[in-house]
Design a protein around this motif. Structure first.
Motif, PDB file in Angstrom:
ATOM      1  N   SER A  80       0.814  -1.309   0.052  1.00 47.41           N
ATOM      2  CA  SER A  80       0.076  -0.009   0.014  1.00 47.41           C
ATOM      3  C   SER A  80       1.024   1.229   0.144  1.00 47.41           C
ATOM      4  N   ILE A  81       1.901   1.104   0.651  1.00 48.63           N
ATOM      5  CA  ILE A  81       3.034   2.394   0.578  1.00 48.63           C
ATOM      6  C   ILE A  81       3.568   2.520  -0.961  1.00 48.63           C
ATOM      7  N   PHE A  82       3.747   1.359  -1.576  1.00 45.68           N
ATOM      8  CA  PHE A  82       4.020   1.377  -3.206  1.00 45.68           C
ATOM      9  C   PHE A  82       2.830   2.192  -3.758  1.00 45.68           C
ATOM     10  N   ASN A  83       1.704   1.680  -3.522  1.00 45.92           N
ATOM     11  CA  ASN A  83       0.619   2.133  -4.096  1.00 45.92           C
ATOM     12  C   ASN A  83       0.319   3.644  -3.924  1.00 45.92           C
ATOM     13  N   MET A  84       0.695   3.977  -2.718  1.00 47.70           N
ATOM     14  CA  MET A  84       0.316   5.545  -2.504  1.00 47.70           C
ATOM     15  C   MET A  84       1.348   6.221  -3.573  1.00 47.70           C
ATOM     16  N   PHE A  85       2.663   5.819  -3.712  1.00 47.92           N
ATOM     17  CA  PHE A  85       3.410   6.845  -4.806  1.00 47.92           C
ATOM     18  C   PHE A  85       2.981   6.342  -6.008  1.00 47.92           C
ATOM     19  N   PHE A  86       2.245   5.230  -6.406  1.00 47.78           N
ATOM     20  CA  PHE A  86       1.784   5.090  -7.698  1.00 47.78           C
ATOM     21  C   PHE A  86       0.574   6.203  -7.924  1.00 47.78           C
ATOM     22  N   VAL A  87      -0.391   6.374  -6.987  1.00 43.54           N
ATOM     23  CA  VAL A  87      -1.145   7.318  -7.352  1.00 43.54           C
ATOM     24  C   VAL A  87      -0.700   8.651  -7.361  1.00 43.54           C
ATOM     25  N   ILE A  88       0.033   9.034  -6.691  1.00 47.47           N
ATOM     26  CA  ILE A  88       0.856  10.464  -6.626  1.00 47.47           C
ATOM     27  C   ILE A  88       1.330  10.478  -8.103  1.00 47.47           C
ATOM     28  N   LEU A  89       2.166   9.725  -8.678  1.00 40.38           N
ATOM     29  CA  LEU A  89       2.933   9.755  -9.779  1.00 40.38           C
ATOM     30  C   LEU A  89       1.894   9.906 -11.118  1.00 40.38           C
ATOM     31  N   LEU A  90       0.733   8.675 -10.967  1.00 33.73           N
ATOM     32  CA  LEU A  90      -0.036   8.934 -11.937  1.00 33.73           C
ATOM     33  C   LEU A  90      -0.644  10.046 -12.381  1.00 33.73           C
ATOM     34  N   TRP A  91      -1.068  10.719 -11.348  1.00 34.39           N
ATOM     35  CA  TRP A  91      -1.734  12.073 -11.613  1.00 34.39           C
ATOM     36  C   TRP A  91      -0.798  13.224 -11.870  1.00 34.39           C
ATOM     37  N   THR A  92       0.474  12.849 -11.970  1.00 38.34           N
ATOM     38  CA  THR A  92       1.327  13.822 -12.177  1.00 38.34           C
ATOM     39  C   THR A  92       2.150  13.597 -13.272  1.00 38.34           C
ATOM     40  N   TYR A  93       3.048  12.901 -13.200  1.00 38.67           N
ATOM     41  CA  TYR A  93       4.085  12.269 -14.033  1.00 38.67           C
ATOM     42  C   TYR A  93       3.365  11.640 -15.261  1.00 38.67           C
ATOM     43  N   GLY A  94       2.403  10.613 -14.756  1.00 34.21           N
ATOM     44  CA  GLY A  94       1.598   9.904 -15.972  1.00 34.21           C
ATOM     45  C   GLY A  94       0.573  10.820 -16.748  1.00 34.21           C
ATOM     46  N   ILE A  95       0.203  11.964 -16.157  1.00 37.98           N
ATOM     47  CA  ILE A  95      -0.722  12.863 -17.235  1.00 37.98           C
ATOM     48  C   ILE A  95       0.265  13.713 -17.852  1.00 37.98           C
ATOM     49  N   ILE A  96       1.576  14.150 -17.374  1.00 30.59           N
ATOM     50  CA  ILE A  96       2.482  14.771 -18.231  1.00 30.59           C
ATOM     51  C   ILE A  96       2.885  13.984 -19.438  1.00 30.59           C
ATOM     52  N   LEU A  97       3.024  12.745 -19.024  1.00 25.03           N
ATOM     53  CA  LEU A  97       3.510  11.759 -20.314  1.00 25.03           C
ATOM     54  C   LEU A  97       2.487  11.842 -21.514  1.00 25.03           C
ATOM     55  N   PHE A  98       1.025  11.621 -21.245  1.00 27.07           N
ATOM     56  CA  PHE A  98      -0.016  11.852 -22.250  1.00 27.07           C
ATOM     57  C   PHE A  98       0.020  13.218 -22.902  1.00 27.07           C
ATOM     58  N   LYS A  99       0.031  14.274 -21.860  1.00 26.89           N
ATOM     59  CA  LYS A  99      -0.677  15.383 -22.307  1.00 26.89           C
ATOM     60  C   LYS A  99       0.786  16.398 -22.899  1.00 26.89           C
ATOM     61  N   GLY A 100       2.151  16.035 -22.404  1.00 29.03           N
ATOM     62  CA  GLY A 100       3.161  16.826 -22.808  1.00 29.03           C
ATOM     63  C   GLY A 100       3.703  17.666 -21.542  1.00 29.03           C
ATOM     64  N   SER A 101       2.594  18.045 -20.975  1.00 31.77           N
ATOM     65  CA  SER A 101       2.701  19.077 -19.686  1.00 31.77           C
ATOM     66  C   SER A 101       1.492  18.960 -18.821  1.00 31.77           C
ATOM     67  N   LEU A 102       1.660  19.669 -17.834  1.00 30.20           N
ATOM     68  CA  LEU A 102       0.487  19.950 -16.683  1.00 30.20           C
ATOM     69  C   LEU A 102       0.542  21.274 -16.429  1.00 30.20           C
ATOM     70  N   GLU A 103      -0.869  21.769 -17.070  1.00 27.68           N
ATOM     71  CA  GLU A 103      -1.017  23.318 -16.752  1.00 27.68           C
ATOM     72  C   GLU A 103      -1.283  23.635 -15.103  1.00 27.68           C
ATOM     73  N   ARG A 104      -0.916  24.860 -14.988  1.00 26.16           N
ATOM     74  CA  ARG A 104      -0.923  25.322 -13.462  1.00 26.16           C
ATOM     75  C   ARG A 104      -2.542  25.194 -13.000  1.00 26.16           C
ATOM     76  N   LYS A 105      -3.358  25.425 -13.913  1.00 25.91           N
ATOM     77  CA  LYS A 105      -4.611  25.510 -13.356  1.00 25.91           C
ATOM     78  C   LYS A 105      -5.397  24.275 -13.065  1.00 25.91           C
ATOM     79  N   LYS A 106      -4.810  23.289 -13.695  1.00 24.58           N
ATOM     80  CA  LYS A 106      -5.271  21.872 -13.730  1.00 24.58           C
ATOM     81  C   LYS A 106      -4.714  21.068 -12.602  1.00 24.58           C
ATOM     82  N   LEU A 107      -3.270  21.559 -12.120  1.00 27.87           N
ATOM     83  CA  LEU A 107      -2.432  21.148 -11.153  1.00 27.87           C
ATOM     84  C   LEU A 107      -3.113  20.789  -9.682  1.00 27.87           C
ATOM     85  N   LYS A 108      -3.941  21.800  -9.327  1.00 32.82           N
ATOM     86  CA  LYS A 108      -4.725  22.126  -8.037  1.00 32.82           C
ATOM     87  C   LYS A 108      -5.791  20.699  -8.130  1.00 32.82           C
ATOM     88  N   SER A 109      -6.421  20.711  -9.213  1.00 32.23           N
ATOM     89  CA  SER A 109      -7.463  19.728  -9.509  1.00 32.23           C
ATOM     90  C   SER A 109      -6.896  18.004  -9.330  1.00 32.23           C
TER      91      SER A 109
END
Length: 305
Positions: free
Chosen positions: A127-156
């Motif tokens: 579950s500790i590993f999974n916690m980092f999975f979730v954090i990276l998924l919605w940051t690094y993972g989204i950046i991979l597909f979008k190419g970047s992460l807008e500041r407006k969407k960072l909060k969401s």
């Protein structure tokens, strides 16, 4: 070891039930999506929470801290290894493979396997590993597909992380474990019973995913074989060799190796469809790595356990 192999075979049989259910139109695509929501939003968080509700000694509490460090190192190794190995691939398939290499199927496959090997203790480290999975998924993972992460969407995106049921379950679980809180038996029994459906439910979902994938179309695609080899063989081998180099052999480090050797996360296909990037290819990667991991994981477990 025979008990572990029996557990893997048992999981595979349940996968076949999912395949049967889909072929007979008992479990449609819509029903499977609902099952995925039940798994991620309800069953898995309860399984994670139930794993913390035991009396643990100081050694296990110390191992939880070590798992944080090992997980960070593991993700750095996976990201760097994947980036270097995928340099020959230039198109959107590179995005899919890189994402698949980093984000493993912790929910559907990881937790049931850890639970069958180490019981609740293994689920805690997982579950500790999974916690980092979730954090990276919605940051690094989204950046991979979008190419970047807008500041407006960072909060969401940060809000998604903090309100993720699995993250909330880990936080509550750590509080329960650290303060040795005692829950009423009725509540404890309910938490355990709901969490216990995670394993069977996840395998049925995988069976439905496998039965819907058109693998034949990609049989001649060399990137498929190359990507699967990196995912299921090269990365786990590097992780195992790293553990030998640092001379550490413990349940936390073994748990991290197992989690890194899991098949590609279902989110690989989900995000590929959302961003319209090689969605069929992504579904094949998820299906093939899931199917072959039953073999590669069994072999890996013989070496590390």
């Amino acid at each position: 070891m025979p008990a572990i192999i029996e557990n893997v075979i048992s999981l595979f049989i349940i996968i076949l039930v999912g395949v049967y259910g889909n072929k007979k139109n008992i479990i449609t695509e819509e029903i499977n999506k609902a099952l995925i929501n039940i798994l991620i939003q309800i069953a898995l968080p309860f399984m994670i929470l139930s794993s913390f509700i035991y009396t643990y000694d100081d050694a296990i509490k110390s191992n939880v801290t070590k798992t944080f460090y090992y997980t960070i190192i593991a993700y750095v190794i996976m990201i760097i290894t994947s980036y270097i190995m995928l340099l020959p691939i230039k198109n959107d398939k590179k995005i899919i493979l890189h994402f698949a290499n980093i984000f493993t199927n912790t929910g559907y496959v990881g937790f049931p396997i850890l639970n069958s090997i180490y019981g609740p203790e293994g689920v805690i480290y997982g579950s500790i590993f999974n916690m980092f999975f979730v954090i990276l998924l919605w940051t690094y993972g989204i950046i991979l597909f979008k190419g970047s992460l807008e500041r407006k969407k960072l909060k969401s995106e940060l809000k998604k992380i903090l309100l993720n049921p699995s993250i909330i379950a880990v936080c509550i679980g750590i509080i329960i474990m650290m303060f040795d809180l005692q829950l009423p038996n009725a509540l404890l029994s309910s938490i355990k019973n709901i969490g216990s459906i995670t394993g069977p439910l996840s395998m049925i979902i995988i069976g439905v995913i496998l039965s819907n994938t058109k693998i034949k179309k990609y049989i001649g695609d060399w990137t498929l074989y190359y990507g699967v080899t990196i995912k299921l063989i090269i990365i786990p081998t590097i992780m195992y060799l790293f553990s030998l180099v640092i001379g550490v052999s413990s349940k936390p480090i073994t748990t991290i190796i197992i989690m890194s050797a899991l098949p590609a996360a279902a989110m690989t296909a989900i995000l590929a469809e959302s961003f319209n990037k090689e969605k069929e290819y992504a579904a094949v990667i998820v299906s093939v790595t899931t199917l072959l991991s039953l073999i590669t994981l069994t072999i890996l477990l013989k070496f590390i356990l």
